[in-house]
Design an enzyme around this catalytic site. Structure first.
Site: not given
Ligand SMILES: NC(=O)c1ccc[n+]([C@@H]2O[C@H](COP(=O)([O-])OP(=O)(O)OC[C@H]3O[C@@H](n4cnc5c(N)ncnc54)[C@H](O)[C@@H]3O)[C@@H](O)[C@H]2O)c1
Length: 249
Positions: A64, A156
């Site tokens: 985590d 966020y």
């Molecule tokens: N997908 C989008 O639309 C989007 C847009 C802008 C920014 N982001 C950013 O991109 C990043 C990834 O997003 P995503 O869409 O791939 O998310 P997702 O939920 O598909 O994947 C996120 C991963 O992070 C892991 N995770 C979550 N909390 C955790 C913790 N405390 N410790 C370790 N691992 C942890 C989860 O288990 C998961 O495998 C994030 O920082 C998100 O804010 C995403």
């Protein structure tokens, strides 16, 4: 298509590497020659297999990243296994929708801890090895939602603005050590996390607000991150690149 081996000899630590954007980043850095340390809350075994099955070196760590003890242990494990940490991509993040009435202090703290504290904690965890190597690349994921401002995301947006401030400040502290720090902001990107919180009809509206009228995919981020973590980006630091299809603001 095989990528150039621009990251040969580097050890790259990627958080949230179990799925979505983090998985694409880990795979791309591995394909470019880096040894990958994939960190996730859930064992990122699939990400690691994708690399090791094609002869690359990668390990999975379950942690985590909002927890100081677990991040310190992860950093110690990277040091023990590889004796170096060249690249850190702080990607792990969560994006629950709550308006201000639904938001309480516990929820606020959890989002700030996972999205912002984690980036600080992971930097602290790998910095001794990175400094020792005299070369480093840190990329912190932010989001274009800081300007698109969808409702129900004040927590966020606060965390994602924090990612930019942290990157900009840290760039100054770490430049003397040959370490660059930048932030990358995706647009709404089709990942498992997004599918959990966004109804399908919301996705098309975002695509139409972009210059490039299709939804982002995890692979749309990997080129920007490959560049920022390469030798070629040695003079680029403290910057934020919105790799967001030209979202209209
Ligand atoms: N997908 C989008 O639309 C989007 C847009 C802008 C920014 N982001 C950013 O991109 C990043 C990834 O997003 P995503 O869409 O791939 O998310 P997702 O939920 O598909 O994947 C996120 C991963 O992070 C892991 N995770 C979550 N909390 C955790 C913790 N405390 N410790 C370790 N691992 C942890 C989860 O288990 C998961 O495998 C994030 O920082 C998100 O804010 C995403």
């Amino acid at each position: 298509m095989s990528a150039f081996q621009t990251h040969e000899g580097r050890v790259a630590v990627v958080t949230g590497a179990g799925r979505g954007i983090g998985q694409a980043i880990a795979r791309s850095l591995g394909e470019r020659g880096a040894t990958v340390v994939a960190i996730d809350l859930r064992d990122p075994v699939e990400t690691v297999s994708q690399l090791t099955d094609s002869g690359r070196t990668a390990i999975a760590l379950t942690a985590d990243v909002s927890d100081p003890e677990q991040t310190a242990a992860a950093g110690a494990e990277v040091a023990r296994r590889f004796g170096r940490a060249d690249i850190l991509v702080n990607n792990a993040g969560i994006f629950p929708f709550w308006d201000i009435d639904e938001l309480d202090y516990e929820k606020w703290r959890r989002v700030l801890a996972v999205n912002l504290d984690s980036q600080f904690l992971m930097v602290k965890a790998v910095l001794p090895e990175m400094k020792q190597g005299g070369w480093g690349r840190i990329v912190n994921l932010t989001s274009n939602s800081i300007v698109t401002a969808a409702p129900g995301l004040s927590h966020y947006m606060a965390s994602k603005m924090g990612n930019i401030g942290f990157s900009r400040g840290l760039a100054n502290d770490l430049a003397p050590f040959g370490i660059t720090v930048n932030a990358v902001g995706p647009t709404l990107t089709i990942t498992p996390g997004v599918r959990e919180v966004h109804p399908p009809e919301a996705l098309e509206a975002v695509a139409q607000a972009q210059a490039i009228k299709r939804n982002g995919q995890p692979d749309d981020l990997v080129g920007t991150i490959a560049f920022l973590t390469s030798d070629d980006a040695a003079f680029v630091t403290g910057q934020t690149i919105m790799a967001d299809g030209g979202y209209a603001r």
